[in-house]
Design a protein around this motif. Structure first.
Motif, short mmCIF file in Angstrom:
data_model
loop_
_atom_site.label_atom_id
_atom_site.label_comp_id
_atom_site.label_asym_id
_atom_site.label_seq_id
_atom_site.Cartn_x
_atom_site.Cartn_y
_atom_site.Cartn_z
N VAL A 1 0.84 -1.20 0.00
CA VAL A 1 0.00 0.00 0.00
C VAL A 1 0.87 1.25 0.00
O VAL A 1 0.79 2.09 -0.88
CB VAL A 1 -0.96 0.01 1.21
CG1 VAL A 1 -1.77 1.30 1.24
CG2 VAL A 1 -1.89 -1.19 1.14
N GLY A 2 1.74 1.37 1.01
CA GLY A 2 2.66 2.48 1.07
C GLY A 2 2.06 3.77 1.62
O GLY A 2 0.85 3.90 1.77
N SER A 3 2.93 4.70 1.94
CA SER A 3 2.49 5.99 2.48
C SER A 3 2.07 6.90 1.34
O SER A 3 2.32 6.64 0.16
CB SER A 3 3.63 6.63 3.27
OG SER A 3 4.75 6.85 2.45
N GLY A 4 1.43 7.99 1.68
CA GLY A 4 0.96 8.93 0.68
C GLY A 4 -0.16 9.77 1.26
O GLY A 4 -0.41 9.76 2.47
N PRO A 5 -0.87 10.50 0.41
CA PRO A 5 -1.92 11.39 0.90
C PRO A 5 -3.26 10.70 1.14
O PRO A 5 -4.22 11.34 1.56
CB PRO A 5 -2.04 12.42 -0.24
CG PRO A 5 -1.69 11.63 -1.47
CD PRO A 5 -0.63 10.65 -1.04
N GLY A 6 -3.36 9.41 0.87
CA GLY A 6 -4.63 8.72 0.97
C GLY A 6 -5.22 8.74 2.37
O GLY A 6 -4.52 8.78 3.37
N ARG A 7 -6.54 8.70 2.44
CA ARG A 7 -7.28 8.63 3.69
C ARG A 7 -8.35 7.55 3.58
O ARG A 7 -8.92 7.36 2.51
CB ARG A 7 -7.93 9.98 4.01
CG ARG A 7 -6.95 11.08 4.40
CD ARG A 7 -6.33 10.75 5.77
NE ARG A 7 -5.47 11.83 6.25
CZ ARG A 7 -4.21 12.00 5.95
NH1 ARG A 7 -3.63 11.13 5.13
NH2 ARG A 7 -3.51 13.00 6.45
N PRO A 8 -8.61 6.84 4.69
CA PRO A 8 -7.95 7.03 5.99
C PRO A 8 -6.50 6.56 5.95
O PRO A 8 -6.13 5.71 5.14
CB PRO A 8 -8.78 6.15 6.93
CG PRO A 8 -9.36 5.09 6.05
CD PRO A 8 -9.62 5.76 4.74
N ARG A 9 -5.71 7.13 6.84
CA ARG A 9 -4.31 6.73 6.96
C ARG A 9 -4.17 5.80 8.16
O ARG A 9 -4.66 6.10 9.24
CB ARG A 9 -3.40 7.96 7.14
CG ARG A 9 -1.94 7.57 7.27
CD ARG A 9 -1.03 8.78 7.18
NE ARG A 9 -1.20 9.66 8.31
CZ ARG A 9 -0.43 10.72 8.54
NH1 ARG A 9 0.54 11.02 7.69
NH2 ARG A 9 -0.65 11.49 9.57
N PHE A 10 -3.52 4.67 7.94
CA PHE A 10 -3.28 3.70 9.00
C PHE A 10 -1.84 3.87 9.49
O PHE A 10 -0.90 3.73 8.71
CB PHE A 10 -3.52 2.28 8.49
CG PHE A 10 -4.96 1.98 8.18
CD1 PHE A 10 -5.73 1.28 9.08
CD2 PHE A 10 -5.54 2.43 7.00
CE1 PHE A 10 -7.07 1.00 8.80
CE2 PHE A 10 -6.87 2.17 6.71
CZ PHE A 10 -7.64 1.46 7.62
N VAL A 11 -1.69 4.17 10.78
CA VAL A 11 -0.37 4.40 11.37
C VAL A 11 -0.05 3.20 12.26
O VAL A 11 -0.72 2.98 13.27
CB VAL A 11 -0.33 5.71 12.17
CG1 VAL A 11 1.05 5.92 12.76
CG2 VAL A 11 -0.72 6.89 11.29
#
Length: 205
Positions: free
Chosen positions: A159-169
């Motif tokens: 999936v990776g990081s980015g501006p998408g929401r919701p964001r899973f931390v």
């Protein structure tokens, strides 16, 4: 369609600010804050404009709560446990703001694609010793795994990081186990949508 407002962005009243200052005073009595910390946090609380800003001054104070129903409250994390067993969640389930996953030689499979997620950010703490944790995330989402500690284990993040929401931390640790993060794989066969790995549903016309 109008998107729901993030509760952290709601404006706060003078009564809420005063209530949080009273909670900070109790924290001093419990030995949780020094006088300097109390002064600093009081200034922040009195200047807070949103629920998120106000809640930030209390978020690291364990056991300190307040009863004002209109004031921001730190939600207790929801714990999921799989010990030499398989735990699965899928379909329309309600996702809390904070999850703690305890996985001991088991399998935890969480599918968020059809879940109700009222938060723009979901925090997941991993406590995995052996076994596998699989997360299937919504198509528009993103994930951050920088704070996950891997020891003799593996992580597959598709999936990776980015501006998408919701964001899973994600945070915590995985020892001698595996963490798999991906989005749902959908294959259309006629009027059916086959979602890997668990579901077949009728496609919209």
């Amino acid at each position: 369609m109008t998107e729901p407002v993030d509760p952290r962005e709601l404006r706060v009243s003078d009564a809420e600010r005063t209530h949080v200052v009273n909670v900070l005073q109790k924290a001093i009595g419990h030995g949780l804050l020094s006088l300097d910390e109390f002064t600093e946090r009081t200034d922040l609380a009195l200047a807070a404009k949103t629920r998120g800003e106000l809640n930030a001054v209390l978020v690291d104070l364990p056991g300190v709560t307040h009863t004002d129903p209109q004031a921001p409250v730190r939600e207790k994390p929801v714990e999921l446990r799989a010990s030499m067993a398989t735990l699965r969640k899928s379909g329309n389930w309600s996702v809390p703001r904070e999850l703690v996953i305890y996985n001991r030689l088991g399998s935890t499979d969480l599918n968020f694609t059809e879940a109700s997620i009222p938060h723009s950010e979901v925090h997941i703490e991993l406590n995995c010793g052996g076994g596998t944790v699989r997360l299937v995330l919504p198509d528009s989402s993103s994930v951050v795994t920088d704070d996950v500690r891997m020891t003799a284990g593996s992580i597959r993040d598709k999936v990776g990081s980015g501006p998408g929401r919701p964001r899973f931390v994600l945070s915590g640790s995985v020892t001698a186990g595996s963490l798999i993060i991906r989005k749902a794989t959908l294959v259309r066969v006629g009027n059916l949508l086959i979602e890997s790995p668990w579901k077949i549903r009728r496609a919209a016309d």
